[in-house]
Design a protein around this motif. Structure first.
Motif, mmCIF file in Angstrom:
data_model
loop_
_atom_site.group_PDB
_atom_site.id
_atom_site.type_symbol
_atom_site.label_atom_id
_atom_site.label_comp_id
_atom_site.label_asym_id
_atom_site.label_seq_id
_atom_site.Cartn_x
_atom_site.Cartn_y
_atom_site.Cartn_z
ATOM 1 N N SER A 149 10.860 -3.129 -4.089
ATOM 2 C CA SER A 149 11.166 -2.127 -5.104
ATOM 3 C C SER A 149 12.677 -2.025 -5.234
ATOM 4 O O SER A 149 13.393 -2.044 -4.231
ATOM 5 C CB SER A 149 10.593 -0.762 -4.713
ATOM 6 O OG SER A 149 9.182 -0.820 -4.673
ATOM 7 N N ASP A 177 0.810 -1.219 0.000
ATOM 8 C CA ASP A 177 0.000 0.000 0.000
ATOM 9 C C ASP A 177 0.845 1.272 0.000
ATOM 10 O O ASP A 177 0.344 2.349 -0.252
ATOM 11 C CB ASP A 177 -0.928 0.013 1.216
ATOM 12 C CG ASP A 177 -1.956 -1.112 1.176
ATOM 13 O OD1 ASP A 177 -2.317 -1.544 0.053
ATOM 14 O OD2 ASP A 177 -2.387 -1.561 2.250
ATOM 15 N N ARG A 178 2.128 1.144 0.322
ATOM 16 C CA ARG A 178 3.018 2.310 0.335
ATOM 17 C C ARG A 178 3.493 2.577 -1.091
ATOM 18 O O ARG A 178 4.024 1.697 -1.754
ATOM 19 C CB ARG A 178 4.232 2.062 1.225
ATOM 20 C CG ARG A 178 5.214 3.245 1.244
ATOM 21 C CD ARG A 178 6.408 2.967 2.117
ATOM 22 N NE ARG A 178 6.057 2.812 3.514
ATOM 23 C CZ ARG A 178 5.959 3.811 4.371
ATOM 24 N NH1 ARG A 178 6.174 5.049 3.975
ATOM 25 N NH2 ARG A 178 5.635 3.581 5.632
ATOM 26 N N VAL A 179 3.294 3.790 -1.546
ATOM 27 C CA VAL A 179 3.748 4.170 -2.876
ATOM 28 C C VAL A 179 5.082 4.895 -2.733
ATOM 29 O O VAL A 179 5.160 5.954 -2.107
ATOM 30 C CB VAL A 179 2.710 5.080 -3.579
ATOM 31 C CG1 VAL A 179 3.218 5.514 -4.942
ATOM 32 C CG2 VAL A 179 1.375 4.362 -3.688
#
Length: 140
Positions: free
Chosen positions: A122, A98-100
């Protein structure tokens, strides 16, 4: 991840954690897989404070960032890590899906992300133009 790197022959692994207990667990685990020589270091410190210090260690090819998923430090740490990276190094960031995370942070660009359940990995590398400048810098 540090234990895995050591077991696969990493030349040196450095762990930084603000929790004394986490550092003790890291040390115990890494001693089990370390095959001769002092191939790791563990620093009990807030990673942001550590990264702001003048770099005395060699640069790293791989940086693995795995703070608690609800931690507010992701962007700040990403902005500090490039000074500790080899020109062609990469940063692997584990975080909640949910963390962008931003596509770019200073000289870094997001080159890959993979989702695994509620987590995401990432990967950042220096942007092409930043890599050319870093390779020309004799301190990197």
């Amino acid at each position: 991840m540090g234990a895995e790197a050591l077991s696969r022959g990493a030349m040196f692994v450095l762990g930084v954690d603000a929790s004394r207990r986490a550092c003790d667990i890291m040390r115990a685990n890494w001693l089990q897989v370390n095959s001769g020589g002092e191939r790791f270091g563990i620093v009990h410190a807030d990673v942001r404070t550590f990264l702001r210090r003048p770099r005395t260690a060699p640069v790293f090819d791989v940086v693995y960032l795995d703070p608690p998923y609800d931690s507010p430090i992701y962007d700040e740490v990403l902005s500090l890590v490039p000074d500790w990276m080899a020109a062609k190094g990469q940063i692997l960031v584990e975080h909640n899906r949910d963390r962008v995370l931003p596509d770019r942070v200073g000289p870094l660009e997001l080159v890959l992300h993979r989702k695994y359940g509620q987590g995401e990995l990432s990967v950042y590398r220096r942007a092409a133009t930043a890599t050319v400048a870093a390779e020309a810098d004799p301190q990197t």
